[in-house]
Enzyme design. Structure first.
Site: not given
Ligand code: SAH
Length: 342
Positions: A91, A104, A111, A115, A118, A336
């Site tokens: 996406e 974005c 991935c 986390c 996420c 995000c």
């Molecule tokens: N893997 C990379 C890029 C992808 S995530 C990274 O971790 O930075 C992009 C951003 O979105 C990251 O800061 C991540 O922590 C955040 N993110 C992930 N899940 C989220 C959620 N449910 N709500 C808000 N931000 C989130």
């Protein structure tokens, strides 16, 4: 098997033409078609004869992404589900604000990190994206920006699916193509690479001759908390990350941005705020407080507005630059952490 012509360098394409007895400018023309003009078919290459186009067709393919589905949010955000040549889907999101359009983009199918908050982390990492697949996402969003907002794309963030620093070589190649005058000619200063924090790769990125910005998903400056919500980070201590960011600043003179979500009962306390302030003071940095977007997990709930404001106030009192990233595109799962090919 035909070769994907976008895997070849300009010199390799020129050599191909020379070997076949043609002038080298033919190679340059084709290179311009496949990158600058982002052409996806030899048929479009109208400054080449029909025979030449047919000849190319017998040797090469141009693998490319295909927008499978577009969703539009009430706030103007557009989410694209894009299909890759081998049928995987990723996406990419267009995020409009008053004066800019941000793309974005995804760097991997799924991935490999874990986390807990996420949605992408729930998908298995299937493969890395190729440089052209990253490039195509940017082209797609640039075209949408022109179509819907009458302006070109202004910023690119590697904050879609995947961990960009775990697809390092293709990330670098895509940035080179995006910023080259033989590609999209978008300034590297307008690109942000977001990483969950892989010290060795941060140092490597610092050593590149690039001018991109770095964002680091910190979310907690207390080791135990961070390890709990981002289990993979047990491999990399906050001290090691600090070390790599110090190196980053020494090399690039660009401050890192800490991405930081504030959750109820996880990091909504003075102790956490103090730890963040201390960490920020040890590294030239800014903080981006991110509104949490629910992925339907009961363990994660956004902290109160008051708590987010308290973070902001205390950071500012300590002379740390802080911005709050409001969620965009939530109604279409484009915010995000919500990208999960639903
Ligand atoms: N893997 C990379 C890029 C992808 S995530 C990274 O971790 O930075 C992009 C951003 O979105 C990251 O800061 C991540 O922590 C955040 N993110 C992930 N899940 C989220 C959620 N449910 N709500 C808000 N931000 C989130």
């Amino acid at each position: 098997m035909k070769i994907d012509i976008r895997n070849l360098s300009e010199d390799q394409i020129i050599d191909f033409f020379k070997e076949k007895g043609f002038d080298s400018y033919r190679g340059r023309q084709v290179y311009e078609w496949i990158w600058k003009k982002s052409s996806h078919s030899f048929d479009e290459m109208t400054n080449l004869s029909k025979d030449l186009r047919l000849m190319l067709d017998t040797h090469f393919v141009i693998n490319h992404i295909e927008v499978d589905k577009i969703q539009k949010s009430s706030d103007g955000t557009i989410k694209n589900a894009v299909k890759l040549f081998d049928d995987y889907t990723v996406e990419s999101v267009l995020i409009p604000t008053e004066d800019r359009t941000t793309a974005c983009v995804s760097s991997q199918v799924g991935c490999s990190l874990d986390c807990n908050f996420c949605a992408t982390a729930k998908l298995k990492r299937m493969r890395n994206l190729n440089p052209d697949e990253i490039y195509d996402q940017v082209v797609t969003i640039n075209n949408q920006s022109l179509k819907y907002f009458n302006r070109s794309l202004s910023n690119i963030v590697f904050m879609g699916m995947g961990e960009p620093l775990m697809n390092y070589n293709n990330l670098i190649k895509s940035i080179e193509k995006i910023s080259s005058d033989k590609g999209l000619n978008i300034s590297q200063k307008r690109i942000v690479v977001s990483t969950s924090g892989i010290p060795k790769m941060i140092k490597k990125l610092a050593d590149e001759d690039l001018r991109v910005n770095l964002a680091l998903s910190l979310h907690s400056a207390i080791e135990e908390t961070r390890n709990l919500i981002m289990p993979f980070s047990k491999k990399f201590s906050l001290e090691e990350i600090k070390d790599s960011l110090t190196y980053w600043y020494a090399k690039t003179k660009r401050k890192v941005t800490f991405e930081y979500i504030v959750w109820k009962d996880i990091n909504d306390s003075i102790e956490h705020i103090s730890a963040l302030i201390k960490y920020c003071k040890s590294i030239p940095s800014k903080v981006n407080l991110i509104e949490y977007n629910s992925i339907g997990d009961e363990n994660f709930k956004s902290a109160s507005e008051n708590m987010i404001n308290l973070y902001k106030d205390l950071l500012e009192k300590n002379k740390i630059t802080v911005t709050v990233r409001r969620s965009r595109g939530k109604d279409i799962d484009a915010a995000c952490g919500q990208l999960a090919n639903k």
